[in-house]
Design an enzyme around this catalytic site. Sequence first.
Site, PDB file in Angstrom:
ATOM      1  N   ARG A 213       0.809  -1.226   0.000  1.00  0.00           N
ATOM      2  CA  ARG A 213       0.000   0.000   0.000  1.00  0.00           C
ATOM      3  C   ARG A 213       0.845   1.281   0.000  1.00  0.00           C
ATOM      4  NH1 ARG A 213      -3.724  -1.302   4.874  1.00  0.00           N
ATOM      5  NH2 ARG A 213      -2.137  -2.900   5.194  1.00  0.00           N
TER       6      ARG A 213
ATOM      7  N   ALA B 226      35.871  50.238  -3.307  1.00  0.00           N
ATOM      8  CA  ALA B 226      34.625  49.736  -3.894  1.00  0.00           C
ATOM      9  C   ALA B 226      34.782  49.541  -5.396  1.00  0.00           C
ATOM     10  CB  ALA B 226      33.497  50.710  -3.610  1.00  0.00           C
TER      11      ALA B 226
END
Length: 499
Positions: free
Chosen positions: A52, A459
């Site tokens: 099942r 940066a």
Amino acid sequence: MGGARPPPLRTHRNTSHSAGKCAKIKPVDVLRFHTPLTSLSVLILAAGEGTRMKSDLPKVLHSVAGKALVEHVLDAVAPLGGGVGVVLGRGAEMVKERLSARKNVSFFIQKERRGSGDAVRPAARWLERRGGNVLVLCGDAPLVRTETLRALTRLHRREKNAATLLTAEVPNPSGYGRIRREKGRPVAIVEHKEATPAERDLREINSGTYCFRAIDLLEGLRRLRPDNAKGEYYITDVIGFLVGRGRSVGALCLADGDEILGVNNRRELADAGQRLNRRTLDRLMDEGVTVVDPATTYVDATVRVGSDTVIEPQTFLVGATRVGRHCRIGPMTRLINCRLADHVYLEASFGESARVETGARVGPWSRLRPGAVVGRDAHVGNFVELKKTRLGVGAKVNHLSYLGDAVVGARVNVGAGVITCNYDGHQKHSTTIGAEAFIGSNVNLVAPLRVGAGAVVGAGSTLTKDVPAGSLALERAPALIKRGWAKKRRAEKTGQTHG
Ligand code: UD1
Ligand code: MG
């Protein structure tokens, strides 16, 4: 933290009352009896087809609450000591492989599925050799508790029974074997399919867990006949046989049927998972952990959480995860095999095989991949991914970064959008950033690369060269400024002369 303490066992027992009704017994009566559990074998029946489940996987390998069904059963019996046998059928090799790390487990193969009684036969010689008592359980019933098994075994020994059944009274006994009693004692188990209407009204059911004196079980098995609705050899028929021979059979009847639930399909799998989860959450709450919403919090039985930690909703703690004291975890967090020290704040993030030290803050929306270590008081913020990267004490990576194969020193500040370019298409390379360095926003660190302590990287740089300690590194084309250019262009395009 600390070991799990199960809630008190609620049981009924079988003596001195009318058939089908269990009398109450105080748990201490059962647990007080300290007979040593020597010469106990455990046999787990796991050769059922599991049709099942509709699955390629053997039923007992399906997982709930972080462990396969059969692993829950093995963990429940482990503290009892003694040898453990597992009877396997379909998919035996897969099950054996999964359990290969476990010591003292013997495997037996039932070639054809001919019933629960037949399933014991491959282990018959093993049982004969071991003698003593044998606890028989189903491999698909993951909710059974060690304390209950201990109580069952003790009752069995105290009453000197040939067999002692674990039973429960349930509101809906349909499908289960019913316990037929006479003068209060169990005399037979009647399977649902063979039960008379009156027997079907009995609410005391057989759990499929039993303690047998090994020789009595073996003798009973030899007498089994498949003369029943399914044409199978039922282990349950051994009970009637033993009673017929005048042997003593007892039962430990649980007031709460939850513990004996078996898994036969995916619905029951989910149901068992929910119950196991709730059991773990209850344990954590008893240990001083706040679980804000148990309905949306999933914690594997293997996880440990320290007291005064708060778990927010929609949080999943998986596998060998350890969380310290005074932490705040979630909402919307999943941690697999992670280790968090005390006072960690981790919100809306994913982690796997990562470590977070005391006082660190992670999230929201961070991803800690295997080998990530977030140092003491460090911060990892939104949309930051760390892989095999160690952040030093108080380091900060707060926004939109990927750091892989990196060692980041104490109090380093990593600006928004910093990326370690750790992969050249063939190999991974490492990046090392010294203490108190400052990495500006939108920097690409092309590994292998070393940035010295206290250095500053401007940066927007794409760095391919090491930066000595205390230096500035800048890789940036000079900006071109043309005064009035934009204004003039707009005038050309639109005919406007000002604005
Ligand atoms: C069994 C009991 C029933 C009890 C119920 C509890 C029998 C005849 N009946 O019914 O009284 O109320 O469990 O859940 O035992 N197995 C094998 N090989 C086989 C057949 C079964 O290993 O050939 C194993 C299964 O994997 C399972 C156990 O034996 O672990 C019980 O078998 P199952 O078919 O689930 O029996 P039930 O009909 O559920
Ligand atoms: Mg079953």
